[in-house]
Design an enzyme around this catalytic site. Structure first.
Site, PDB file in Angstrom:
ATOM      1  N   ASP A  64       5.818  -2.104   3.928  1.00  0.00           N
ATOM      2  CA  ASP A  64       6.434  -3.330   3.418  1.00  0.00           C
ATOM      3  C   ASP A  64       7.682  -2.938   2.636  1.00  0.00           C
ATOM      4  O   ASP A  64       7.602  -2.134   1.701  1.00  0.00           O
ATOM      5  CB  ASP A  64       5.460  -4.095   2.524  1.00  0.00           C
ATOM      6  CG  ASP A  64       4.236  -4.564   3.287  1.00  0.00           C
ATOM      7  OD1 ASP A  64       4.412  -5.167   4.350  1.00  0.00           O
ATOM      8  OD2 ASP A  64       3.111  -4.308   2.812  1.00  0.00           O
ATOM      9  N   SER A 102       0.816  -1.219   0.000  1.00  0.00           N
ATOM     10  CA  SER A 102       0.000   0.000   0.000  1.00  0.00           C
ATOM     11  C   SER A 102       0.848   1.266   0.000  1.00  0.00           C
ATOM     12  O   SER A 102       0.475   2.273  -0.608  1.00  0.00           O
ATOM     13  CB  SER A 102      -0.946  -0.005   1.206  1.00  0.00           C
ATOM     14  OG  SER A 102      -0.210  -0.019   2.416  1.00  0.00           O
ATOM     15  N   TYR A 137     -12.374  -7.789   3.513  1.00  0.00           N
ATOM     16  CA  TYR A 137     -10.964  -7.457   3.269  1.00  0.00           C
ATOM     17  C   TYR A 137     -10.121  -8.375   4.133  1.00  0.00           C
ATOM     18  O   TYR A 137      -9.804  -8.066   5.271  1.00  0.00           O
ATOM     19  CB  TYR A 137     -10.708  -5.988   3.623  1.00  0.00           C
ATOM     20  CG  TYR A 137      -9.354  -5.457   3.181  1.00  0.00           C
ATOM     21  CD1 TYR A 137      -9.231  -4.675   2.047  1.00  0.00           C
ATOM     22  CD2 TYR A 137      -8.199  -5.720   3.912  1.00  0.00           C
ATOM     23  CE1 TYR A 137      -8.003  -4.162   1.638  1.00  0.00           C
ATOM     24  CE2 TYR A 137      -6.969  -5.225   3.512  1.00  0.00           C
ATOM     25  CZ  TYR A 137      -6.877  -4.445   2.383  1.00  0.00           C
ATOM     26  OH  TYR A 137      -5.655  -3.953   1.991  1.00  0.00           O
ATOM     27  N   ASP A 144       1.585   0.183   8.331  1.00  0.00           N
ATOM     28  CA  ASP A 144       2.969  -0.274   8.299  1.00  0.00           C
ATOM     29  C   ASP A 144       3.534  -0.129   6.883  1.00  0.00           C
ATOM     30  O   ASP A 144       2.819   0.216   5.937  1.00  0.00           O
ATOM     31  CB  ASP A 144       3.079  -1.721   8.784  1.00  0.00           C
ATOM     32  CG  ASP A 144       2.317  -2.680   7.885  1.00  0.00           C
ATOM     33  OD1 ASP A 144       1.580  -2.204   6.988  1.00  0.00           O
ATOM     34  OD2 ASP A 144       2.444  -3.899   8.058  1.00  0.00           O
TER      35      ASP A 144
END
Length: 752
Positions: A115, A102, A237, A113
């Site tokens: 990645d 994202s 989701y 967070d």
């Protein structure tokens, strides 16, 4: 932070001459003034939900990633010196942190967070990453909660860097140095790499490909923010539970952008629901034609791999090696998502006609009013640390249970809520951490059948056996780790659910009853006193929705670890092991009909389907009936196993069960004191507001046969065979040490 509405000018018109996707666009229409107004309204609606991050926080993330990137370069230079590389090479050895997910897509929310991927040259080993780099991170003051997960499917280091959670993967490329302008989309980089490095690179490669395959990145990002929020609000989701994860939603939005390359966000959101409410699954969603790189890596191809033919909702990643990002999707989860697509289309039709506001699209439906029957799955562990590990394992296997339940000939739908809740303690005086998930069930209408028996024991037992097997195999298992499952009616959920969920339920009930009065006042619908003691839960329709506040949705209510709840404001008995047993002995009602599907909006547009891959329908459901069971561990001492081993069903939809276990195959039944308690358990005394039933509900009886059986040890279970897509397999090998398991059978006799 400004959020401009992107329109297309002459420069972009030239860019649109490029062809996006595997088919020609459906429409090249440019946005009208009303579309720009609706898009600005969409932005204003999204802001209170926290989907946009402030510029200050964004700059902070960039600064943190810069520090992390410098650490990587320093570490690689240190490793190069240790391995006696020439000084000229050491000075230019490089190394870089890439981002994906994202954050890389530009749709991350507040507090999300990051990645990240650490890319190193060929002389740096994975073992160096998990030793010397791990130790280097330990020395940083900003780093907290550092932990390495080296044995994971995709090995990762997790940490919190200056308040931002970061997951770092590692990939070693077959290069002497890592240049700053390295493009990870280059397929030649995959040559001579081990499978773990290829998996680690896959996230970055897929994310970069998506951004290169959309006509307008700004419009794509705003549309994706809206769709992701909608999916989270509607409880669809979750990749691990069989719905869609972030990359899958991104690919669906990207495909919509390809089909409507000139459209802006307000139009794209509507077209998203139009396209995928009418999509003919299992035709795959492809952003580009698959390319063969002759690297002999496994790719998604139902013509070659038989297991790929059973994928129900394939969404194929655009980067080589192409994979299906939705292989967890089951019959039930696809059914739920398609229904949500249709409802989303109906709502956006109203929005475009100025009959509704965008806020209606993001109203969260109340899952606990949607169904009349539920299975509650409980996982417990003696310590908080063990609970986190145990809950993670159980959650990763729930899709197997859902897949098994939906094969039952009497079950139309098994819908798991992605949100977990704290569960009531079995023993208030004992330190115990419990978590529960709720699965909504829809039974088929029982025509021309009386005294119908539904037996789910085998389904539950197969699921628990799988969980215990993997826990033992990974050496995570402790004797006090337990799993239990029970059947609960809708009106009994207040015995188990936390208070904040019940409050939502009350708000939903009041609003839906008021709506019924306004809509059906001529039909004699009468509302009595709206207080806590007179609310009738069974009065609600199965598709009623609540209207939660966006600001309150951003605040997570603190969940009590004990999970105790009183349910509404009226006094309710404390939930103990005895009351849980009573719930199992409760009356069972079979709904006469299944909720009708929303027809959605009408449109003459033709949705292009992919014809490059064969679309194979899943085999028909087997005709097997089963029962809910409560499973827990018994004594550690092994028992001789003289019975035929139970074969655990594969989660793949196409696998059939031919027959239920015969009574002769069951081990000898042993009477215990708990049997007597279960047999003497009476039905729950329900509150006044729970005693009414609608005319549509059918009468039912629960013939509870609570019997404790000793079952063959987990070690004696036959391990399922792996599918050809071995990289997707998560079923472990057989455990070494035997664990005896006890199960309680609950047989439900359903009457018309």
């Amino acid at each position: 932070m400004p959020f401009p509405v992107t329109t297309q000018g002459s420069q972009q018109t030239q860019q649109l001459q490029k062809h996006y996707g595997i088919t020609s666009p459906i429409s090249l229409a440019s946005p009208k003034e009303i579309d720009c107004i609706l898009t600005q309204k969409l932005i204003d609606t999204l802001k209170p939900f926290g989907v946009f991050e402030e510029e200050e926080e964004l700059q902070r993330r960039i600064l943190i990633l810069g520090k992390l990137n410098n650490l990587v370069k320093e570490w690689i230079q240190e490793i190069s010196e240790i391995k006696n590389l020439p000084q000229s090479v050491i000075e230019n050895v490089g190394g870089k942190i890439f981002t994906f997910g994202s954050y890389r897509l530009g749709v991350h929310t507040k507090g999300a967070d990051i990645d990240a991927l650490c890319v190193a040259p060929r002389h740096v080993d994975r073992s160096d990453f998990f030793t010397s780099f791990y130790e280097k991170l330990k020395l940083q003051e900003e780093v907290k909660d550092l932990r390495a997960v080296e044995e994971a499917f995709v090995p990762v280091i997790k940490l919190c860097f200056d308040g931002i959670e970061i997951d770092i993967l590692f990939a070693r490329l077959a290069l002497q140095t890592i240049p700053e302008d390295l493009d990870l989309r280059d397929d030649s980089l995959l040559k001579n790499l081990d499978i773990r490095c290829i998996r680690s690179l896959n996230g970055c490669r897929v994310t970069d490909e998506i951004l290169h395959l959309v006509p307008n990145i700004d419009n794509f990002r705003l549309t994706l923010r809206a769709i992701k929020l909608w999916a989270k609000r509607h409880n669809i989701y979750s990749n691990i539970l069989g719905f869609l994860g972030g990359v899958s939603w991104a690919m669906l939005v990207a495909r919509t952008c390809q089909l409507y390359p000139n459209a802006i966000a307000s139009t794209l959101v509507h077209k998203f629901f139009l396209v995928f409410s009418k999509w003919e699954w299992p035709n795959p969603v492809l952003l580009k034609q698959p390319e063969e790189c002759n690297l002999n890596l496994p790719v998604w191809d139902p013509r070659v791999n038989p297991s790929d033919r059973y994928h129900l909702m394939p969404i194929i990643t655009p980067a080589y090696p192409q994979q299906n990002s939705t292989y967890n999707v089951s019959v039930s989860t696809r059914m739920v998502m398609v229904e949500e697509f249709k409802q989303g289309l109906a709502i956006t039709d109203e929005i475009l006609l100025s009959k509704a506001e965008w806020s209606k699209l993001f109203e969260a439906p109340n899952f606990f009013q949607k169904y009349k029957h539920y299975i509650v799955l409980l996982a417990s562990a003696p310590t908080e640390k063990q609970r986190l590990e145990w809950v993670g394992l159980v959650e990763s296997k729930i899709r197997i249970l859902v897949g098994s339940l939906e094969k039952n000939e009497f079950i139309t739908l098994a819908h798991v809520n992605p949100q977990s809740f704290p569960a009531p303690k079995e023993n208030p005086d004992k330190e115990e951490f419990r978590t529960m998930w709720v699965i909504g069930l829809v039974f088929k209408k029982t025509e021309n059948s009386e005294n119908l028996s539904v037996d789910l024991t085998y389904d539950i037992q197969s699921f628990t056996d799988t969980v215990y097997r993997q826990a033992i195999n990974s050496k995570m298992f402790e004797m006090d780790m337990k799993i239990a499952a029970m059947h609960v009616k809708r009106k009994q959920l207040h015995q188990l659910l936390p208070n904040h969920v019940l409050q939502k339920k009350k708000k939903l009930l009041i609003s839906s009853l008021l709506l019924k009065i306004m809509q059906h006042s001529t039909e004699g619908v009468r509302l009595t006193v709206l207080n806590d003691s007179s609310l009738d839960l069974s009065m609600d329709s199965d598709n009623s929705t609540s209207v939660p506040s966006p600001t309150s949705a951003m605040k997570t209510s603190p969940l009590n670890s004990s999970g105790s709840s009183q349910g509404r404001s009226s006094p309710a008995p404390a939930v103990t092991a005895a009351s849980v047993t009573n719930i199992q002995a409760s009356e069972v009602t079979v709904p006469p009909t299944i909720s009708s599907e929303s027809s959605g909006g009408t449109s003459s547009e033709s949705i292009p389907q992919t014809a490059t891959q064969p679309a194979i329908s899943p085999p028909p459901k087997p005709t097997i009936s089963r029962v809910v069971s409560s499973t827990r561990l018994a004594n550690q001492s092994p028992r001789p196993s003289g019975n035929t081993a139970t074969k655990i069903p594969s989660p793949v939809v196409g696998v059939k069960r031919t027959s239920s276990p015969h009574k002769e195959e069951s081990p000898k039944k042993i009477k215990t004191e708990e049997d007597e308690i279960n047999e003497d358990a009476s039905c729950l005394d329900m509150c006044d507001h729970d005693k009414m039933e609608t005319k549509e509900q059918l009468d039912a009886e629960a013939n509870i046969s609570s019997q404790t059986e000793t079952v063959q040890t987990v070690a004696s279970l036959q391990a399922p065979q792996k599918t050809p897509s071995t990289d997707l397999s998560d079923i472990p090998a057989l455990p070494a040490n035997p664990i005896p398991v006890i199960k309680n059978s609950i047989k439900l006799r359903l009457n018309r």
